[in-house]
Design an enzyme around this catalytic site. Structure first.
Site, PDB file in Angstrom:
ATOM      1  CE  LYS A 124      -6.486  11.128  -8.752  1.00 42.80           C
ATOM      2  NZ  LYS A 124      -6.011  12.145  -7.587  1.00 42.80           N
TER       3      LYS A 124
HETATM    4  P1  NAD Z   1       0.636   5.424  -2.053  1.00 45.19           P
HETATM    5  O1  NAD Z   1       0.303   4.388  -2.853  1.00 45.19           O
HETATM    6  O2  NAD Z   1       1.541   6.392  -1.742  1.00 45.19           O
HETATM    7  O3  NAD Z   1      -0.140   5.020  -0.515  1.00 45.19           O
HETATM    8  C1  NAD Z   1      -1.241   4.972  -0.257  1.00 45.19           C
HETATM    9  C2  NAD Z   1      -1.330   4.005   1.248  1.00 45.19           C
HETATM   10  O4  NAD Z   1      -2.476   3.275   2.211  1.00 45.19           O
HETATM   11  C3  NAD Z   1      -0.372   2.781   1.588  1.00 45.19           C
HETATM   12  O5  NAD Z   1       0.356   3.192   2.662  1.00 45.19           O
HETATM   13  C4  NAD Z   1      -1.415   1.523   1.949  1.00 45.19           C
HETATM   14  O6  NAD Z   1      -0.604   0.962   2.117  1.00 45.19           O
HETATM   15  C5  NAD Z   1      -2.448   2.594   2.818  1.00 45.19           C
HETATM   16  N1  NAD Z   1      -3.714   1.820   2.996  1.00 45.19           N
HETATM   17  C6  NAD Z   1      -4.166   1.429   2.422  1.00 45.19           C
HETATM   18  N2  NAD Z   1      -5.791   1.454   2.227  1.00 45.19           N
HETATM   19  C7  NAD Z   1      -5.516   1.199   3.565  1.00 45.19           C
HETATM   20  C8  NAD Z   1      -6.244   1.351   4.529  1.00 45.19           C
HETATM   21  N3  NAD Z   1      -7.325   0.322   4.352  1.00 45.19           N
HETATM   22  N4  NAD Z   1      -5.795   1.624   6.281  1.00 45.19           N
HETATM   23  C9  NAD Z   1      -4.370   2.302   6.301  1.00 45.19           C
HETATM   24  N5  NAD Z   1      -3.812   1.866   5.531  1.00 45.19           N
HETATM   25  C10 NAD Z   1      -3.993   1.920   3.576  1.00 45.19           C
HETATM   26  O7  NAD Z   1      -0.184   6.401  -1.980  1.00 45.19           O
HETATM   27  P2  NAD Z   1      -0.691   8.511  -2.007  1.00 45.19           P
HETATM   28  O8  NAD Z   1      -0.560   8.663  -2.913  1.00 45.19           O
HETATM   29  O9  NAD Z   1       0.006   7.903  -0.538  1.00 45.19           O
HETATM   30  O10 NAD Z   1      -2.340   8.134  -1.935  1.00 45.19           O
HETATM   31  C11 NAD Z   1      -2.944   8.912  -0.376  1.00 45.19           C
HETATM   32  C12 NAD Z   1      -4.348   9.570  -0.494  1.00 45.19           C
HETATM   33  O11 NAD Z   1      -3.194  10.587  -0.663  1.00 45.19           O
HETATM   34  C13 NAD Z   1      -5.352   9.705  -1.652  1.00 45.19           C
HETATM   35  O12 NAD Z   1      -6.493   9.937  -1.065  1.00 45.19           O
HETATM   36  C14 NAD Z   1      -4.801  10.104  -2.526  1.00 45.19           C
HETATM   37  O13 NAD Z   1      -5.463  10.408  -3.410  1.00 45.19           O
HETATM   38  C15 NAD Z   1      -4.099  11.731  -1.625  1.00 45.19           C
HETATM   39  N6  NAD Z   1      -3.401  11.925  -2.121  1.00 45.19           N
HETATM   40  C16 NAD Z   1      -1.823  12.140  -3.223  1.00 45.19           C
HETATM   41  C17 NAD Z   1      -1.621  12.788  -3.601  1.00 45.19           C
HETATM   42  C18 NAD Z   1       0.121  12.431  -4.211  1.00 45.19           C
HETATM   43  O14 NAD Z   1       0.721  13.313  -4.143  1.00 45.19           O
HETATM   44  N7  NAD Z   1       0.156  11.136  -4.276  1.00 45.19           N
HETATM   45  C19 NAD Z   1      -2.036  14.446  -3.557  1.00 45.19           C
HETATM   46  C20 NAD Z   1      -3.385  14.562  -3.196  1.00 45.19           C
HETATM   47  C21 NAD Z   1      -4.196  13.499  -2.346  1.00 45.19           C
END
Ligand code: NAD
Length: 418
Positions: free
Chosen positions: A108
């Protein structure tokens, strides 16, 4: 808004490891070999900001394991990024890749910054400088970054370009989650949300909850959360509440998710969505719904708020949204948790497909990607469920037993530590 980072995510990762390792009666020797990160790099990233001054950002790349293949994991841009958070996320990547049985280890990266107040030019300069700083670690055969919170295909394109410039030719396989025109895979952008959806389908089948008409709340409406919401909506579920970092919206009859996605693309937030009422983040978590999808950051459900949850299924689209104390409370309430290292593994699975396509210079059709992803996710769910039922352990421990078990077997067969 809401959710302070209460517990240390790395402590949570280590505690979850120990719980599963105890349940497996894993020897102390094997624990010593696989528990801790293999490599940790902390770098300074000086960037000339648009105002002419230099700002120094602190940044990290952690490789937790390369036992089963190249290290693999996303890059996060967020003000709360710390080394411990990156270590936790890298650790989870190792078990996640093993749960879905793809030939990668875990890694990461993160930069402590606030991308929301930075221009595209500043983000590009920071990304390129960060890439140069972690250059000794990354490469298609050693460590392959991907998008995470507040990074996207454009970020990956800058990383790919910076890396390729040092070699003198294009090397698409150094990152995944790239734009399609640079060797990205069809279906990668929606892969995490789609994988979340497949595991929810499996959980509903297992619990005999009809998905059509099931009520859903989604915390975090970014890449993972919005796509999961969209697919659940298309399957006839009623997504009644959604939140992002600016606010939460609620409609007891179900939100129009395609319209909400459209609005978020246009204005950048969900707040003020027509035909919805605002609720607080705590109210969202306390809604009586069938399925809760935490899709934001770590430690959102903790000892202090877990009792307020009134749901049948928690589908962890985010990494580490539940602390071990929250796990224990939900276990006692009989809530079925689809753990992160299974639930959100669709992203890294299609990243693996993208890497394979880049290596072969042969690209697949979208439906081919979806079919393969569905097979991987549903097989992995069945594997974890079997351990959950056979060993009578919670789903999180079952998933860790599967993932840790595969890494433990690999490290012993390789004889890395004779
Ligand atoms: P992203 O940046 O696309 O979206 C994050 C979202 O969370 C945004 O809409 C933001 O406004 C919201 N957010 C942030 N703080 C918040 C809060 N306190 N309350 C409510 N909403 C809040 O990110 P993502 O890629 O969708 O990642 C989200 C989660 O999924 C993370 O934990 C990430 O590690 C996990 N994840 C993502 C992927 C991927 O392929 N993108 C894969 C596995 C896991």
């Amino acid at each position: 808004m809401l959710t302070t980072i209460a517990a240390n995510a790395y402590d949570v990762a280590l505690e979850n490891f120990d719980t599963a390792a105890d349940a497996m009666q894993l020897s102390d020797d094997v624990r010593e070999m696989i528990k801790y990160p293999e490599r940790i790099l902390t770098v300074s990233v000086p960037v000339r900001m648009d105002n002419g001054h230099i700002h120094r950002f602190e940044a990290y790349r952690v490789q937790h394991s390369s036992v089963r293949g190249p290290a693999k994991g996303g890059i996060r841009y967020h003000p709360q990024v710390t080394l411990d958070e990156v270590k936790a996320l890298a650790t989870w990547m190792t078990w996640k890749c093993a749960v879905v049985n793809i030939p990668f280890g875990g890694a990461k990266g993160g930069v402590t910054c606030n991308p929301k107040v930075m221009s595209q030019d500043e983000l590009q300069r920071m990304t390129r400088r960060y890439t140069s700083a972690i250059l000794p670690l990354i490469g298609p055969e050693r460590d392959i970054p991907a998008p995470d919170v507040y990074t996207n295909p454009q970020t990956m394109a800058w990383i790919m370009d910076t890396y390729s410039m040092t070699k003198g030719y294009a090397i698409p396989g150094v990152v995944t989650g790239k734009p399609i025109s640079l060797g990205g895979s069809l279906g990668r952008n929606e892969a995490t949300g789609r994988g979340v959806f497949y595991t929810i389908q499996c959980a509903c089948d297992h619990l005999k909850i009809p998905l059509k008409g099931a009520t859903v709340a989604v915390q975090g409406f970014g890449n993972a959360g919005s796509i999961a919401a969209q697919l659940l909506h298309e399957a006839g579920a009623k997504v009644v509440a959604v939140s992002d970092s600016t606010g939460c919206v609620y409609n007891k009859n179900g939100l129009d998710i395609p319209e909400l996605i459209h609005m978020k693309e246009l204005v950048g937030h969900v707040e003020g969505f027509p035909e919805s009422e605002p609720i607080s983040p705590a109210e969202l978590l306390a809604l009586k719904v069938d399925i809760l999808v935490p899709a934001a950051l770590e430690n959102t459900v903790r000892e202090d708020n877990a009792r307020s949850l009134d749901v049948k299924i928690v589908a962890e689209a985010a990494n580490g949204p539940l602390t071990p104390a929250a796990d224990r409370i939900l276990e006692a309430k009989g809530t079925f948790v689809i753990p992160d290292i299974l639930c959100n593994a669709g992203g890294v699975t299609v990243s693996y497909f993208e890497w394979v396509q880049d290596e072969q210079h042969l690209f697949w059709e979208a439906q081919d990607v979806y079919n393969r992803l569905e097979r991987v996710m549903k097989t992995s769910f069945r594997d974890v469920l079997k351990i959950h039922l056979d060993k009578r352990v919670p789903m999180r421990i079952a998933a860790n037993i599967l993932g840790i078990g595969r890494v433990a077997e690999a490290v012993q067969i390789r004889g890395i530590y004779p």
